[in-house]
Design a protein around this motif. Structure first.
Motif, mmCIF file in Angstrom:
data_model
loop_
_atom_site.group_PDB
_atom_site.id
_atom_site.type_symbol
_atom_site.label_atom_id
_atom_site.label_comp_id
_atom_site.label_asym_id
_atom_site.label_seq_id
_atom_site.Cartn_x
_atom_site.Cartn_y
_atom_site.Cartn_z
ATOM 1 N N ILE A 47 13.552 4.517 -10.144
ATOM 2 C CA ILE A 47 12.611 4.778 -9.051
ATOM 3 C C ILE A 47 12.950 3.902 -7.857
ATOM 4 O O ILE A 47 13.029 2.685 -7.971
ATOM 5 C CB ILE A 47 11.160 4.529 -9.506
ATOM 6 N N GLN A 48 13.156 4.545 -6.717
ATOM 7 C CA GLN A 48 13.418 3.839 -5.468
ATOM 8 C C GLN A 48 12.127 3.790 -4.663
ATOM 9 O O GLN A 48 11.673 4.817 -4.155
ATOM 10 C CB GLN A 48 14.510 4.551 -4.659
ATOM 11 N N LEU A 49 11.512 2.616 -4.559
ATOM 12 C CA LEU A 49 10.273 2.468 -3.813
ATOM 13 C C LEU A 49 10.535 2.407 -2.307
ATOM 14 O O LEU A 49 11.586 1.900 -1.895
ATOM 15 C CB LEU A 49 9.548 1.192 -4.242
ATOM 16 N N PRO A 50 9.603 2.894 -1.499
ATOM 17 C CA PRO A 50 9.725 2.712 -0.041
ATOM 18 C C PRO A 50 9.777 1.217 0.284
ATOM 19 O O PRO A 50 9.185 0.407 -0.430
ATOM 20 C CB PRO A 50 8.458 3.352 0.519
ATOM 21 N N LYS A 51 10.419 0.858 1.368
ATOM 22 C CA LYS A 51 10.640 -0.559 1.701
ATOM 23 C C LYS A 51 9.359 -1.315 2.029
ATOM 24 O O LYS A 51 9.193 -2.457 1.675
ATOM 25 C CB LYS A 51 11.628 -0.703 2.846
ATOM 26 N N SER A 52 8.437 -0.708 2.782
ATOM 27 C CA SER A 52 7.229 -1.483 3.136
ATOM 28 C C SER A 52 5.999 -0.623 3.237
ATOM 29 O O SER A 52 5.969 0.513 3.063
ATOM 30 C CB SER A 52 7.421 -2.206 4.451
ATOM 31 N N PHE A 109 -0.193 -2.819 -11.741
ATOM 32 C CA PHE A 109 -1.252 -1.830 -11.848
ATOM 33 C C PHE A 109 -1.115 -0.877 -10.668
ATOM 34 O O PHE A 109 -0.994 -1.306 -9.527
ATOM 35 C CB PHE A 109 -2.614 -2.535 -11.825
ATOM 36 N N VAL A 110 -1.118 0.420 -10.930
ATOM 37 C CA VAL A 110 -1.005 1.419 -9.868
ATOM 38 C C VAL A 110 -2.363 2.023 -9.558
ATOM 39 O O VAL A 110 -2.819 1.988 -8.422
ATOM 40 C CB VAL A 110 0.020 2.524 -10.237
ATOM 41 N N GLY A 166 0.819 -1.212 0.000
ATOM 42 C CA GLY A 166 0.000 0.000 0.000
ATOM 43 C C GLY A 166 0.849 1.256 0.000
ATOM 44 O O GLY A 166 0.539 2.241 -0.673
ATOM 45 N N LYS A 167 1.932 1.232 0.764
ATOM 46 C CA LYS A 167 2.821 2.391 0.850
ATOM 47 C C LYS A 167 3.512 2.652 -0.494
ATOM 48 O O LYS A 167 3.628 3.791 -0.933
ATOM 49 C CB LYS A 167 3.859 2.134 1.945
ATOM 50 N N GLN A 168 3.941 1.581 -1.159
ATOM 51 C CA GLN A 168 4.593 1.718 -2.459
ATOM 52 C C GLN A 168 3.611 2.222 -3.518
ATOM 53 O O GLN A 168 3.933 3.087 -4.320
ATOM 54 C CB GLN A 168 5.196 0.383 -2.893
ATOM 55 N N ARG A 169 2.393 1.678 -3.494
ATOM 56 C CA ARG A 169 1.357 2.100 -4.445
ATOM 57 C C ARG A 169 1.034 3.584 -4.238
ATOM 58 O O ARG A 169 0.902 4.348 -5.193
ATOM 59 C CB ARG A 169 0.109 1.241 -4.283
ATOM 60 N N SER A 170 0.931 3.999 -2.985
ATOM 61 C CA SER A 170 0.657 5.398 -2.661
ATOM 62 C C SER A 170 1.783 6.300 -3.168
ATOM 63 O O SER A 170 1.536 7.384 -3.706
ATOM 64 C CB SER A 170 0.478 5.540 -1.155
ATOM 65 N N TYR A 171 3.018 5.864 -2.994
ATOM 66 C CA TYR A 171 4.182 6.608 -3.469
ATOM 67 C C TYR A 171 4.118 6.778 -4.988
ATOM 68 O O TYR A 171 4.337 7.864 -5.523
ATOM 69 C CB TYR A 171 5.459 5.873 -3.049
#
Length: 98
Positions: free
Chosen positions: A93-98, A73-74, A4-9
């Motif tokens: 792109i560096q995604l947040p870890k969790s 899918f985002v 969820g955090k990565q999708r939000s980012y």
């Protein structure tokens, strides 16, 4: 699979992106998929516009395209959708870890 955090980012990143391609009344073609595959390799996150003349459902189409291109899918808003796939050769792109 995105958290969820990565999708939000990614949604935040996609906010200012303009659609780079569109799906018309002929639907998803091989040339469209090739073009989008190349764009994902370069940009990692892309937004696609579905023309009203295509009569396609945005979310179903987005999931089908993402599955075919091995992307994530985002989001889908109105007649636009966003997908993400990290570059194989040059990830940016560096995604947040969790």
């Amino acid at each position: 699979m995105l958290t969820g955090k990565q999708r939000s980012y990614l949604k935040g990143m996609a906010h200012d992106i303009k659609p780079i391609t569109q799906i018309g009344k002929y639907g998803i073609s091989d040339s469209f998929l090739t073009q989008l595959d190349d764009a994902l390799e370069v940009r990692e996150i892309v937004k696609v516009n579905i023309l009203e003349s295509s009569l396609l459902d945005t979310k179903e189409t987005a999931n089908e395209v993402a599955k075919t291109l091995e992307a994530e899918f985002v989001q889908a808003i109105g007649n636009k959708f966003t997908i993400y796939r990290p570059s194989k050769n040059n990830p940016k792109i560096q995604l947040p870890k969790s």
